[in-house]
Design an enzyme around this catalytic site. Structure first.
Site, PDB file in Angstrom:
ATOM      1  N   CYS A 127      89.018  40.253 -13.246  1.00  0.00           N
ATOM      2  CA  CYS A 127      87.883  41.087 -13.610  1.00  0.00           C
ATOM      3  C   CYS A 127      87.082  41.432 -12.370  1.00  0.00           C
ATOM      4  O   CYS A 127      86.462  40.559 -11.755  1.00  0.00           O
ATOM      5  CB  CYS A 127      86.988  40.375 -14.625  1.00  0.00           C
ATOM      6  SG  CYS A 127      85.606  41.421 -15.116  1.00  0.00           S
ATOM      7  N   GLY A 128      87.095  42.705 -11.996  1.00  0.00           N
ATOM      8  CA  GLY A 128      86.375  43.137 -10.805  1.00  0.00           C
ATOM      9  C   GLY A 128      84.872  43.162 -10.985  1.00  0.00           C
ATOM     10  O   GLY A 128      84.122  42.783 -10.076  1.00  0.00           O
ATOM     11  N   HIS A 129      84.408  43.617 -12.154  1.00  0.00           N
ATOM     12  CA  HIS A 129      82.949  43.699 -12.316  1.00  0.00           C
ATOM     13  C   HIS A 129      82.346  42.295 -12.308  1.00  0.00           C
ATOM     14  O   HIS A 129      81.268  42.072 -11.739  1.00  0.00           O
ATOM     15  CB  HIS A 129      82.583  44.449 -13.616  1.00  0.00           C
ATOM     16  CG  HIS A 129      82.442  43.580 -14.824  1.00  0.00           C
ATOM     17  ND1 HIS A 129      83.474  43.343 -15.717  1.00  0.00           N
ATOM     18  CD2 HIS A 129      81.384  42.862 -15.300  1.00  0.00           C
ATOM     19  CE1 HIS A 129      83.060  42.539 -16.672  1.00  0.00           C
ATOM     20  NE2 HIS A 129      81.799  42.226 -16.444  1.00  0.00           N
ATOM     21  N   ASP A 185      84.468  48.982 -21.472  1.00  0.00           N
ATOM     22  CA  ASP A 185      83.854  48.569 -20.209  1.00  0.00           C
ATOM     23  C   ASP A 185      82.772  49.562 -19.819  1.00  0.00           C
ATOM     24  O   ASP A 185      83.023  50.755 -19.671  1.00  0.00           O
ATOM     25  CB  ASP A 185      84.920  48.494 -19.113  1.00  0.00           C
ATOM     26  CG  ASP A 185      84.464  47.665 -17.925  1.00  0.00           C
ATOM     27  OD1 ASP A 185      83.245  47.547 -17.715  1.00  0.00           O
ATOM     28  OD2 ASP A 185      85.327  47.139 -17.205  1.00  0.00           O
ATOM     29  N   GLY A 234      86.645  47.016 -12.189  1.00  0.00           N
ATOM     30  CA  GLY A 234      87.073  46.688 -10.836  1.00  0.00           C
ATOM     31  C   GLY A 234      88.566  46.491 -10.677  1.00  0.00           C
ATOM     32  O   GLY A 234      89.183  47.045  -9.750  1.00  0.00           O
ATOM     33  N   SER A 235      89.197  45.709 -11.551  1.00  0.00           N
ATOM     34  CA  SER A 235      90.649  45.546 -11.438  1.00  0.00           C
ATOM     35  C   SER A 235      91.361  46.845 -11.792  1.00  0.00           C
ATOM     36  O   SER A 235      92.456  47.123 -11.283  1.00  0.00           O
ATOM     37  CB  SER A 235      91.133  44.398 -12.320  1.00  0.00           C
ATOM     38  OG  SER A 235      90.691  44.546 -13.657  1.00  0.00           O
TER      39      SER A 235
END
Length: 393
Positions: free
Chosen positions: A101-103, A298, A303-304
């Site tokens: 998870c990027g965020h 989202d 991010g990913s």
């Protein structure tokens, strides 16, 4: 003892810090979660097997909602033991346990730099501070692998600087399929399909597997401009995901070469390259609407998903090696561009067996604090030690 103090000190209380990244929440579990053992993937499996009621309790109603997201700090993993990472993490959704998870990584970067509580972050003193650039760096062990996080700081490195973006370098990312025809069985047709029996999409991996499809291809000619029919797109992406998952011919598009636990289709992202303004010295922009896990939406640009899009765009040769691209969500577009993520190519690392380039992407974004909390369950609580979603009753 006052009721607030009594609740905070009650047996079984779970203490959390809440943050958001472009409106997408991250509920960071600090302490109160049961001990887990083994590798990080083994800890993930144990959490799913033995402690899933805690995920439900923290993320679902009445303490959360269907679009809540969480991160469970795991200080002890095989990579922290080797000194390759300073912290491990498990990511949790409305339906389970995501692999990347990027965020949340952007939020965790700020939090891990800001906390000096060694009971929460035992390796805080191992975070590397560069006084010249006023940045700190740390390794975050995610289920998909090691992610390198860089956090802007104040002058002495004791606190994060929220006016500058947190960045992270993704795990190796790669396209898995270009212009793939997806047959849609009659029982999964949606109204906007208008008699067609298939659609065309791309697939790519950025720590999780994504299917990318233009809004027009799904039957929405206005794309992601203006008033977006999110309810209709929710129905459409749910059915498209079911069509992909039910087709054995497409299984290779979301099979991980190293770990079976990572091999599942996490999300459908509807994309529109005609919407969104470039920010932060980037040269172009596009917008995505991400439906992930059990149709969570989202709020952030994902991010990913950005890492997967950088890999996909590089595979298609759509931008130069060092070009910065803005990736927007509907939220960042509504804010005039504020909160957009910047994605760029960090490096190329060879090719997949199918000949697609393997890359590591640089993802940049901003996160903010929203609160702190201690979650409890009273013995008299009719819901018990659990949570629910109203539309799933």
């Amino acid at each position: 003892m006052d009721i607030v103090e009594n609740l905070s000190a009650s047996k079984g209380a779970i203490r959390c810090v809440d943050m958001h990244t472009t409106g997408e929440p991250t509920r960071i579990v600090l302490n109160g979660y049961p001990a887990l053992s083994g590798t990080l993937l083994e800890q993930r499996a144990e959490a799913k097997r033995s402690h899933d009621h805690i995920r439900r309790k923290l993320l679902l109603e009445p303490r959360g909602h269907s679009d809540m997201y969480g991160a469970i700090l795991r200080p002890d993993t095989e990579l922290t033991a080797k000194g390759e990472a300073e912290m491990g993490v498990l990511f949790i959704t409305n339906d389970g346990y995501s692999t990347m998870c990027g965020h949340a990584t952007i939020a965790l970067g700020r939090f891990l730099l800001d906390t000096h509580d060694k009971t929460v972050f035992p390796r805080r003193d191992e975070v590397r501070f560069d006084a010249k650039t006023r940045t700190a760096s740390l390794g975050l062990h995610c289920p998909c692998g090691l992610v390198e996080v860089t956090v802007p700081t104040n002058e002495d490195g004791s606190r994060s600087d929220p006016t500058r973006p947190v960045s992270h370098i993704s795990v190796p990312s790669f396209a898995t399929g270009l212009d793939i025809q997806i047959d849609v069985p009659e029982e999964l047709w949606w109204p906007e399909l208008a008699g067609r029996q298939s659609v065309t999409a791309d697939f790519s991996y950025g720590g999780a597997f994504y299917c990318f499809i233009p809004a027009e291809e799904l039957g929405f000619p206005q794309g992601l401009k203006g008033k977006v029919d999110v309810a209709a797109m929710n129905t459409t992406t749910r059915r498209l995901k079911a069509a992909v998952n039910s087709n054995p011919r497409l299984r290779h598009l979301f099979s991980h070469p190293d770990h079976d636990d990572l091999g599942f289709l996490y999300s459908i992202i509807i994309v529109d390259k005609e919407v969104g303004e470039p920010i932060a010295e980037s040269t172009q922009a596009e917008t995505g609407l991400c439906f992930f896990s059990d149709q969570q939406i989202d709020r952030s640009p994902t991010g990913s998903g950005v890492a997967a899009r950088v890999a996909l765009t590089h595979t298609k040769g759509s931008f130069s090696a060092r070009e910065r691209v803005t990736y927007h969500s509907l939220v960042s577009n509504s804010l005039g561009g504020r909160g957009g993520f910047i994605g760029s190519l960090h490096e190329e690392q060879g090719q997949t067996k199918d000949g697609f380039p393997i890359v590591r992407a640089l993802v940049e974004g901003y996160a903010s604090y929203t609160g702190i909390s201690s979650f409890v369950v009273e013995e008299s609580d009719a819901l018990g030690d659990d949570g629910f979603l109203f539309d799933k009753l």
